[in-house]
Write a protein that holds these residues in place. Structure first.
Motif, short mmCIF file in Angstrom:
data_model
loop_
_atom_site.label_atom_id
_atom_site.label_comp_id
_atom_site.label_asym_id
_atom_site.label_seq_id
_atom_site.Cartn_x
_atom_site.Cartn_y
_atom_site.Cartn_z
N THR A 102 1.85 -18.18 24.55
CA THR A 102 2.91 -17.71 23.65
C THR A 102 2.99 -18.65 22.45
O THR A 102 2.52 -19.80 22.51
CB THR A 102 4.27 -17.68 24.36
OG1 THR A 102 4.61 -19.01 24.78
CG2 THR A 102 4.20 -16.76 25.59
N GLY A 116 6.25 -14.81 19.88
CA GLY A 116 5.42 -13.71 20.35
C GLY A 116 4.17 -14.23 21.02
O GLY A 116 4.09 -15.41 21.40
N ASP A 264 11.30 -11.34 17.34
CA ASP A 264 10.14 -11.15 18.20
C ASP A 264 9.08 -10.39 17.43
O ASP A 264 9.36 -9.35 16.82
CB ASP A 264 10.55 -10.38 19.45
CG ASP A 264 11.44 -11.20 20.37
OD1 ASP A 264 11.09 -12.36 20.63
OD2 ASP A 264 12.49 -10.69 20.81
N GLY A 266 4.80 -9.04 17.21
CA GLY A 266 3.56 -8.76 17.90
C GLY A 266 2.42 -9.47 17.21
O GLY A 266 2.62 -10.33 16.35
#
Length: 269
Positions: A102, A116, A264, A266
């Motif tokens: 992460t 993310g 958050d 991607g």
């Protein structure tokens, strides 16, 4: 002849006779090493240089935008990274941390935390090297990560332009070339490049080595994407560094503080 002409002639002579025109030998001036010998040198270096605490000047020209900052770095070879960017008169303006799986990026000026997966685009949010965390770690530590299940080429090639032996490691999806050059009694990794489908994905160059044995590290690192020039890539100059540090696991994660906006993201940021 005037004094100015004499000075000019002296400068030209100095350039011609000095270190500016030294070129690597066209042919290898020693017996060719085996692929197994160079592979062992790469493995020994990976074992000797496992982690680093450093202060560096990092400059990036990727995407046509010049970004320069002092960066404090904690690097572990398995892909644990922490980069803190400092700007004069402002202090720390951004911190990136990843445990290899992460990632989190704290933008102190926006008071915003992005978090993310640790995919290449996210890991490149601060130092613009869009690779997996372990690949970025290996580059900062001064070599390259061996591709999984890589096979050794039977022969070691010679790069006359670099004056370096070329170890080829062919993996299932890409091939890695690692360049070794002799500096006196030392044999250093002076660069690497990754290729897939006959095209270069990225390349590095390493200079200005310090230390001894397998723990010699370059203090100037350059990275370029694809067929691009180093002038359009990333340059890292280590100002000071310490090897073998063992930072706490918490150094590679960032938790939002009160008042910080959390976003958050991607892959792709």
């Amino acid at each position: 002849m005037t004094r100015a002409s004499l000075i000019k002639g002296s400068l030209v002579t100095s350039l011609l006779l000095g270190g500016c025109v030294h070129k690597p030998p066209v042919a290898r001036p020693y017996a060719a090493p085996t692929a197994e010998e160079l592979s062992a040198l790469l493995a020994a270096r990976a074992s000797a240089v496992r982690s680093m605490n450093a202060r560096a000047k990092a400059t990036s020209w990727l995407d046509g935008e010049r970004v320069r900052a002092t960066v404090l770095m904690l690097v572990e070879r398995d892909g644990h990274l922490r980069f803190e960017a400092e700007v004069s008169l402002q202090g720390t303006v951004a911190t990136l941390a990843t445990d290899g799986r992460t990632f989190a990026l704290l933008d102190a000026r926006k008071n915003e935390l992005a978090r993310g997966p640790a995919c290449p685009a996210n890991v490149a949010s601060l130092i613009r090297i869009p690779l997996a965390p372990a690949d970025v770690a290996a580059i900062v530590l001064g070599d390259a990560r061996r591709p999984p299940e890589a096979a050794l080429a039977p022969d070691v090639a010679w790069d006359a332009e670099r004056g370096a032996d070329v170890l080829e490691l062919a993996g299932p999806t890409e091939t890695l070339h690692v360049f070794f050059a002799r500096h006196g009694a030392a044999v250093d990794v002076v660069g690497a490049e990754a290729l897939a489908g006959g095209k270069r994905l990225w390349r590095t160059a390493y200079d200005d080595f310090e230390g001894a044995g397998a723990a010699r590290v370059p203090t100037t690192l350059r990275y370029a994407e694809g067929a691009g020039s180093y002038d359009d890539g990333v340059e890292i100059k280590l100002k000071d560094h310490e090897l073998g540090v063992t930072p706490p696991e918490a150094a590679f994660t960032l938790s939002p503080q009160p008042g910080v906006t959390v976003k958050d993201v991607g892959c792709g940021g």
